[in-house]
Design an enzyme around this catalytic site. Structure first.
Site, PDB file in Angstrom:
ATOM      1  N   SER A   8       0.872  -1.174   0.000  1.00 52.81           N
ATOM      2  CA  SER A   8       0.000   0.000   0.000  1.00 52.81           C
ATOM      3  C   SER A   8       0.911   1.227   0.000  1.00 52.81           C
ATOM      4  O   SER A   8       2.072   1.134   0.424  1.00 52.81           O
ATOM      5  CB  SER A   8      -0.928  -0.012   1.214  1.00 52.81           C
ATOM      6  OG  SER A   8      -0.202  -0.235   2.403  1.00 52.81           O
ATOM      7  N   GLU A  10       1.318   5.455   0.812  1.00 56.43           N
ATOM      8  CA  GLU A  10       0.755   6.618   1.517  1.00 56.43           C
ATOM      9  C   GLU A  10       1.178   7.908   0.825  1.00 56.43           C
ATOM     10  O   GLU A  10       2.347   8.086   0.481  1.00 56.43           O
ATOM     11  CB  GLU A  10       1.237   6.610   2.971  1.00 56.43           C
ATOM     12  CG  GLU A  10       0.655   7.753   3.789  1.00 56.43           C
ATOM     13  CD  GLU A  10       0.917   7.598   5.273  1.00 56.43           C
ATOM     14  OE1 GLU A  10       0.647   6.513   5.831  1.00 56.43           O
ATOM     15  OE2 GLU A  10       1.410   8.569   5.876  1.00 56.43           O
ATOM     16  N   THR A  41      -3.043  11.232   3.878  1.00 57.08           N
ATOM     17  CA  THR A  41      -2.956  11.725   5.252  1.00 57.08           C
ATOM     18  C   THR A  41      -3.884  12.917   5.474  1.00 57.08           C
ATOM     19  O   THR A  41      -4.390  13.531   4.529  1.00 57.08           O
ATOM     20  CB  THR A  41      -1.515  12.123   5.629  1.00 57.08           C
ATOM     21  OG1 THR A  41      -1.094  13.175   4.762  1.00 57.08           O
ATOM     22  CG2 THR A  41      -0.578  10.940   5.516  1.00 57.08           C
ATOM     23  N   ASP A 102      -1.707  14.714  16.204  1.00 57.10           N
ATOM     24  CA  ASP A 102      -0.765  15.459  17.041  1.00 57.10           C
ATOM     25  C   ASP A 102      -1.410  16.739  17.558  1.00 57.10           C
ATOM     26  O   ASP A 102      -2.316  17.278  16.924  1.00 57.10           O
ATOM     27  CB  ASP A 102       0.488  15.805  16.217  1.00 57.10           C
ATOM     28  CG  ASP A 102       1.352  14.575  16.006  1.00 57.10           C
ATOM     29  OD1 ASP A 102       1.529  13.813  16.976  1.00 57.10           O
ATOM     30  OD2 ASP A 102       1.830  14.375  14.875  1.00 57.10           O
ATOM     31  N   ALA A 112      -4.239  17.502  24.257  1.00 54.53           N
ATOM     32  CA  ALA A 112      -5.500  17.609  25.009  1.00 54.53           C
ATOM     33  C   ALA A 112      -6.635  17.375  24.027  1.00 54.53           C
ATOM     34  O   ALA A 112      -6.718  18.067  23.006  1.00 54.53           O
ATOM     35  CB  ALA A 112      -5.621  18.984  25.633  1.00 54.53           C
ATOM     36  N   PHE A 212      12.451  14.206  11.346  1.00 52.35           N
ATOM     37  CA  PHE A 212      11.128  13.614  11.479  1.00 52.35           C
ATOM     38  C   PHE A 212      11.165  12.474  12.505  1.00 52.35           C
ATOM     39  O   PHE A 212      10.292  12.368  13.371  1.00 52.35           O
ATOM     40  CB  PHE A 212      10.688  13.132  10.090  1.00 52.35           C
ATOM     41  CG  PHE A 212       9.267  12.687  10.026  1.00 52.35           C
ATOM     42  CD1 PHE A 212       8.269  13.361  10.716  1.00 52.35           C
ATOM     43  CD2 PHE A 212       8.911  11.570   9.270  1.00 52.35           C
ATOM     44  CE1 PHE A 212       6.948  12.945  10.661  1.00 52.35           C
ATOM     45  CE2 PHE A 212       7.591  11.135   9.214  1.00 52.35           C
ATOM     46  CZ  PHE A 212       6.615  11.825   9.921  1.00 52.35           C
ATOM     47  N   HIS A 262       3.648  -1.193   3.796  1.00 49.46           N
ATOM     48  CA  HIS A 262       3.022   0.123   3.577  1.00 49.46           C
ATOM     49  C   HIS A 262       4.173   1.109   3.334  1.00 49.46           C
ATOM     50  O   HIS A 262       5.052   1.258   4.191  1.00 49.46           O
ATOM     51  CB  HIS A 262       2.228   0.520   4.824  1.00 49.46           C
ATOM     52  CG  HIS A 262       1.498   1.823   4.704  1.00 49.46           C
ATOM     53  ND1 HIS A 262       0.322   1.961   3.999  1.00 49.46           N
ATOM     54  CD2 HIS A 262       1.777   3.055   5.189  1.00 49.46           C
ATOM     55  CE1 HIS A 262      -0.106   3.208   4.067  1.00 49.46           C
ATOM     56  NE2 HIS A 262       0.768   3.899   4.784  1.00 49.46           N
TER      57      HIS A 262
END
Ligand code: FAD
Length: 289
Positions: A8, A10, A41, A102, A112, A212, A262
């Protein structure tokens, strides 16, 4: 080898016309390899979200690919997230990658949940499943998510996501296969039996990858840094090294029985295409010719 292998890809939604062109070139190049699905994404903020929707809808209308739309709980009420799920369902999307996401202030800030929003990824999976009979994939972290106090707590969260209806986990990228297998053992020991598909990041740019990796808790082994050492201004050699590194990694995984991969494409086809070729995948149109 290829008959057993499933891949797959992304992609991320493009921000500019130029990036849009790069994305669709990559999609066009990789599509003939007939991936199991391609995922898009999802970011925080209205315009980023619109771009995800637009990209997913274009994949549905212009290609024969099966899209998986990513979705997060960040900065949105349950009702808003539910509307997105319904709009995907109405557009014909049958697979969602469900994530907590995030913090809006960026990685490193304390997360939160939105008041009135889904509290975490497991809660989101349950919410999606209440709305539609859609396949749901989730994340997994062979090296532990940075927010998680322990590997056990991390695997407890994976279990909660599976109990809520997730049927596939896709891992954060990693470079040392032993870490993946150690994690897989721990996941299986916890009674989780869904596929845990390794996420593979071909290193398009080492500095960027290292930054990253630091933010998402993936380790960058010294041998990897050494392989790219001195190549910052040598794109051609960097690419060859990147292909060799990714090839070594996926073939190592295949030797130990892994069949699904992936790929984090970063919207570029060349390295991913080469690695898939090594895995035995061939463009379907050419095979038929
Ligand atoms: P979860 O699985 O919910 O949590 C990961 C771990 O952190 C768990 O152990 C959990 O217990 C712990 N944890 C979570 N919240 C807390 C808390 N408040 N306090 C203590 N521990 C906590 N991000 C995007 O924005 N858009 C995307 O499209 C996207 N796609 C991704 C695809 C994949 C395959 C992966 C691996 C990651 C992706 N991410 C994406 C990144 C992801 O959103 C972040 O890693 C995020 O920080 C965690 O979301 P999650 O669903 O992976 O977390």
């Amino acid at each position: 080898m290829s008959s057993r292998i499933r891949v797959s890809f992304e992609f991320f939604p493009p921000k500019t016309e130029e990036m849009e062109k790069t994305l669709w070139e990559a999609v066009g190049r990789l599509a003939p390899l007939t991936p199991n699905f391609v995922s898009v994404t999802y970011g925080a903020g209205g315009s980023t979200r619109e771009r995800t929707h637009a990209t997913v809808k274009r994949i549905l209308s212009e290609t024969a690919l099966t899209p998986a739309a990513h979705l997060t709980c960040v900065a949105a009420t349950r009702a808003e997230v539910d509307d997105v799920v319904r709009s995907y369902r109405e557009a014909g999307v049958r697979h969602i990658v469900a994530l907590r996401g995030d913090p809006t202030g960026g990685v490193g800030e304390k997360y939160a949940p939105h008041p009135g929003g889904y509290s975490n990824a497991a809660d989101l999976v349950a919410g999606i499943k209440r709305i539609a009979d859609i396949e749901v994939s989730v994340s997994a972290y062979p090296e532990k998510h940075p927010d998680s106090p322990t590997v056990e707590a991390d695997i407890d969260m994976l279990k909660a996501k599976v109990d809520a209806g997730a049927t596939r986990a896709i891992t954060q990228f990693f470079f040392e296969n032993e870490r993946y297998f150690r994690y897989l053992d721990a996941v299986r020991a916890r009674g989780i039996h869904i596929p845990v598909v390794p996420g593979i990041l071909p290193v398009q740019n080492f500095k960027q990858t290292r930054n990253f990796a630091e933010r998402c808790g993936a380790s960058v082994p010294r041998w990897l840094a050494e392989r790219f050492d001195g190549l910052d201004d040598d794109v051609a050699t960097r690419k060859l090294i990147a292909a060799a590194v990714a090839a070594e990694q996926v073939l190592g995984l295949v030797r130990q029985g892994v069949t699904d991969f992936h790929f984090y494409t970063m919207n570029r086809a060349d390295l991913v295409y080469a690695v898939c070729h090594l895995l035995g995948l061939r463009p379907v149109a050419k095979q038929a010719a």
